[in-house]
Write a protein that holds these residues in place. Sequence first.
Motif, PDB file in Angstrom:
ATOM      1  N   SER A 292     -13.530  -4.417   6.877  1.00 55.76           N
ATOM      2  CA  SER A 292     -12.115  -4.628   7.167  1.00 55.76           C
ATOM      3  C   SER A 292     -11.593  -3.472   8.008  1.00 55.76           C
ATOM      4  CB  SER A 292     -11.319  -4.710   5.856  1.00 55.76           C
ATOM      5  OG  SER A 292      -9.941  -4.796   6.122  1.00 55.76           O
TER       6      SER A 292
ATOM      7  N   CYS B  71       0.840  -1.213   0.000  1.00 53.04           N
ATOM      8  CA  CYS B  71       0.000   0.000   0.000  1.00 53.04           C
ATOM      9  C   CYS B  71       0.870   1.255   0.000  1.00 53.04           C
ATOM     10  CB  CYS B  71      -0.924   0.011   1.213  1.00 53.04           C
ATOM     11  SG  CYS B  71      -2.281  -1.160   1.125  1.00 53.04           S
TER      12      CYS B  71
ATOM     13  N   ARG C   6      -6.285  -2.340   2.576  1.00 49.11           N
ATOM     14  CA  ARG C   6      -5.618  -3.217   1.615  1.00 49.11           C
ATOM     15  C   ARG C   6      -5.390  -2.451   0.313  1.00 49.11           C
ATOM     16  NH1 ARG C   6      -9.476  -7.151   3.824  1.00 49.11           N
ATOM     17  NH2 ARG C   6     -10.773  -6.838   1.988  1.00 49.11           N
TER      18      ARG C   6
END
Length: 170
Positions: free
Chosen positions: A146, A112, A150
């Motif tokens: 989440s 990332c 991501r």
Amino acid sequence: MFKWRTPPHCPCGYYNHPEKLYLSALRCAEIPQQSVSGPLLDRIDLYVEVTPVVFTELNNDRQAESPISIREHVMAARNLQAERYKEHPGIYANAQINTQLMREYCRLNNSCNNLLTKAMECLNLSARAYDRILKVSCTIANLNTSQEIRPEHLADAIQYRSLDREGCAG
């Protein structure tokens, strides 16, 4: 200074239409395009280009996500954020966090970090845009249930910052 290119005012109404032939491109190109300054753009979280919906799409039997389901996703994400920030008075959503909280809750893994570095350089984004991208990617992660950002969440957030920006070919 970067200038945002907005679509020209189009008298025929077919600019960016997916099915209609855009005949007035030359005429519309002569109309001066509006520009918005970079500092003002930095204060906008999402840029979304909307194309007209074609009739066949309106008239198909495909099941879209129901408003109730969408509401449930949004409420779950908001509850997750409210729980995360419960120790911080007055903060209940990612959009409200300061830099210190962002460093704590919007951590990026190596892939990332590389993706965001490339986007920052390629799109010539500001520090304010960086903050907005992190907050939006955190919200996208939360909408996908989440806690961790991501690469796909970050890529979506970057895409919302990069419409009409030049200089990066993927």
